[in-house]
Design a protein around this motif. Structure first.
Motif, short mmCIF file in Angstrom:
data_model
loop_
_atom_site.label_atom_id
_atom_site.label_comp_id
_atom_site.label_asym_id
_atom_site.label_seq_id
_atom_site.Cartn_x
_atom_site.Cartn_y
_atom_site.Cartn_z
N THR A 190 -2.28 2.33 6.50
CA THR A 190 -1.07 2.63 5.75
C THR A 190 -1.32 3.75 4.74
O THR A 190 -0.55 4.72 4.64
CB THR A 190 -0.56 1.38 5.00
N PHE A 191 -2.43 3.61 4.00
CA PHE A 191 -2.76 4.59 2.96
C PHE A 191 -2.95 5.99 3.54
O PHE A 191 -2.37 6.96 3.07
CB PHE A 191 -4.02 4.13 2.22
N ILE A 211 1.81 1.66 -3.57
CA ILE A 211 0.66 1.96 -4.43
C ILE A 211 0.11 3.36 -4.17
O ILE A 211 -0.41 4.01 -5.07
CB ILE A 211 -0.45 0.90 -4.24
N SER A 212 0.27 3.85 -2.93
CA SER A 212 -0.31 5.15 -2.63
C SER A 212 0.23 6.27 -3.52
O SER A 212 -0.40 7.31 -3.65
CB SER A 212 -0.08 5.49 -1.15
N PHE A 213 1.38 6.02 -4.15
CA PHE A 213 1.94 7.03 -5.05
C PHE A 213 1.23 7.08 -6.40
O PHE A 213 1.19 8.11 -7.05
CB PHE A 213 3.43 6.78 -5.29
N MET A 218 0.33 7.45 4.84
CA MET A 218 1.19 7.91 3.74
C MET A 218 0.72 9.28 3.24
O MET A 218 1.51 10.18 3.01
CB MET A 218 1.13 6.92 2.55
N MET A 249 -8.01 -5.26 -4.16
CA MET A 249 -7.03 -5.70 -5.14
C MET A 249 -5.69 -6.08 -4.52
O MET A 249 -4.84 -6.63 -5.20
CB MET A 249 -6.77 -4.57 -6.15
N TYR A 303 -2.03 5.33 -7.11
CA TYR A 303 -3.15 4.43 -6.93
C TYR A 303 -4.23 4.59 -7.98
O TYR A 303 -4.94 3.64 -8.29
CB TYR A 303 -3.74 4.55 -5.52
N GLN A 304 -4.36 5.79 -8.56
CA GLN A 304 -5.42 5.95 -9.55
C GLN A 304 -5.15 5.10 -10.79
O GLN A 304 -6.04 4.44 -11.30
CB GLN A 304 -5.59 7.42 -9.93
N PHE A 336 -3.36 2.42 -10.86
CA PHE A 336 -3.50 1.01 -10.46
C PHE A 336 -4.96 0.60 -10.46
O PHE A 336 -5.34 -0.44 -10.99
CB PHE A 336 -2.89 0.82 -9.08
N ARG A 337 -5.79 1.45 -9.86
CA ARG A 337 -7.21 1.13 -9.72
C ARG A 337 -7.88 0.94 -11.07
O ARG A 337 -8.74 0.08 -11.24
CB ARG A 337 -7.89 2.27 -8.95
N ILE A 369 0.84 -1.21 0.00
CA ILE A 369 0.00 0.00 0.00
C ILE A 369 0.87 1.25 0.00
O ILE A 369 0.55 2.25 -0.67
CB ILE A 369 -0.95 0.02 1.21
N VAL A 382 -4.84 -5.47 -14.18
CA VAL A 382 -5.02 -5.72 -12.75
C VAL A 382 -6.44 -6.23 -12.49
O VAL A 382 -6.65 -7.19 -11.75
CB VAL A 382 -4.75 -4.44 -11.93
N THR A 440 -11.52 0.01 -2.96
CA THR A 440 -11.23 -0.69 -4.21
C THR A 440 -9.82 -1.28 -4.18
O THR A 440 -9.61 -2.43 -4.53
CB THR A 440 -11.34 0.30 -5.39
N ILE A 441 -8.88 -0.47 -3.73
CA ILE A 441 -7.49 -0.95 -3.69
C ILE A 441 -7.34 -2.10 -2.69
O ILE A 441 -6.61 -3.07 -2.95
CB ILE A 441 -6.54 0.21 -3.34
N TYR A 495 -6.65 -2.23 -16.52
CA TYR A 495 -7.47 -3.33 -16.99
C TYR A 495 -6.85 -4.69 -16.66
O TYR A 495 -7.54 -5.63 -16.26
CB TYR A 495 -7.67 -3.19 -18.51
#
Lengths: 194, 189
Positions: B63-64, A99-101, B67, B52, A103-104, A106-107, A96, A112, B48-49, A110
């Motif tokens: 965590t999110f 991904i927080s950098f 950050m 996944m 995330y859009q 990633f979300r 996470i 994934v 959503t994340i 397709y």
């Protein structure tokens, strides 16, 4: 079990890899832990595993974290608990944090999404398999009360969305009452036999 | 101090989220959205994340949020806060359990709990199965023509392989993901 650094390392690596694959909510880690600690290592037996999950359920917090704390404690004391908790928390933490950098992206990706859709079906298969195994284990006790509890708990948890805490408390109470009644009856039978 | 605020906020999430999983959602929302750390859209994105990525949703969320609010130190503070109640309470319960588990009353309680645990896991399993096969979350909304047959096939094969060959579940999940990647792109939308 000997509490060597090797044991702690094994606990850490086990919980780390398990946690890295607990997609789809806390319960998924139960079959994974069962496979690893019960079937593969033989450190814990099937019944004790169910007891541990019950304890993990009766405390607040994520079930995966709770279950790993109690397994770690059982295998290596308080240090074991800390090590296995760290192993459980690190994978989602690192993933996470990265991904927080972005995330859009990633979300909305397709590729994934398709992998996730497939994995969801796989997770369902893993849980159903674990449930069959655990139900068979409970059925071995051949106790009518166990069947009734199993059936009733499923109905209230699934269809009526009753909070897990109440289910846990009620079932523990039923178990205690049944034991008290049985012991009284045994005592009476013994005294009657004299 | 922001680290302490994060720690305290998620300490409360960890302390009051009984029942695991989605039971923690309203708590997280209260702590995170109402305090202005995240917008409602960002909060939905976390959900959503979380779907996944591996790991408990409460850990993912802490965590999110950490950050976003204060970088890696914030993430560590929030996550620590989230697991601290578990640590204390579970260790205490575990200690009591191993000290007293010979008592007949404890054994009685556990004999009531074991079948219940199976049912709770079964109920979570049915929820995930319906989500995978119908994409919905209620038993009443499904119809046979709406089944995702690819997911049903992956589920069937996965369960068969698990029952028959007793393979490591991790391979089943990975395999299912690869199958999804190989099949879904070639289906008409």
């Amino acid at each position: 079990m000997k509490r060597t650094p090797a044991l702690y390392w094994k606990i850490f690596i086990s919980t780390f890899t398990l946690s890295a694959f607990t997609f789809g909510g806390g319960y998924v880690i139960v079959p994974l832990m069962q496979k690893k600690f019960v079937n593969q290592y033989g450190w814990i037996d099937e019944t004790e595993m169910l007891d541990m999950v019950a304890i993990a359920q009766s405390a607040p917090g994520p079930i995966a974290v709770n279950a790993s704390i109690i397994i770690g404690y059982r295998l290596g004391g308080v240090l074991g608990a800390m090590v296995s908790m760290l192993g459980t928390v690190l994978p989602p933490f690192v993933i996470i944090a990265i991904i927080s950098f972005f995330y859009q992206a990633f979300r909305d990706n397709y590729v994934v999404a398709t992998v996730m859709r497939g994995m969801q079906a796989g997770v369902a298969a893993v849980i159903v398999d674990a449930v069959i195994k655990m139900a068979v284990n409970v059925a071995k006790e051949k106790s009518v009360l166990s069947y009734i509890i199993m059936f009733a708990a499923f109905i209230v948890a699934y269809f009526f969305d009753v909070n897990v805490v109440f289910v846990i408390l009620a079932c523990a109470a039923v178990g205690i009452i049944a034991t008290v009644i049985r012991e009284k009856r045994n005592k009476a039978a013994k005294e009657g036999g004299k | 101090m922001i680290y302490l605020e994060l720690l305290w906020s998620f300490f409360q999430v960890g302390l009051f989220s009984f029942g695991g999983g989605y039971a923690a959602l309203p708590l997280i929302q209260t702590q995170v959205v109402d305090s202005g750390w995240l917008s409602m859209t960002e909060f939905t994105d976390i959900l959503t994340i979380s779907q996944m990525t591996p790991g408990p949703i409460a850990i993912n969320a802490s965590t999110f949020v950490g950050m976003k609010v204060a970088g890696i130190g914030g993430a560590a503070a929030a996550t620590l806060g989230c697991v601290l109640p578990s640590c204390i309470i579970v260790l205490l319960l575990a200690y009591l359990f191993y000290k007293f588990h010979g008592l007949s009353l404890i054994q009685g309680a556990l004999s009531g709990l074991r079948p219940a645990v199976v049912s709770l896991i079964a109920s979570a399993g049915v929820g995930i199965l319906i989500l995978a096969l119908w994409g919905g979350d209620t038993l009443w909304s499904f119809a046979i023509e709406k089944v995702d047959w690819v997911a049903a096939g992956i589920f069937g094969v996965g369960l068969f392989v698990l029952r028959k060959f007793k393979v490591n579940p991790i391979f089943i999940m990975l395999g299912a993901g690869v199958l999804g990647l190989c099949i879904y792109p070639f289906l008409p939308a």
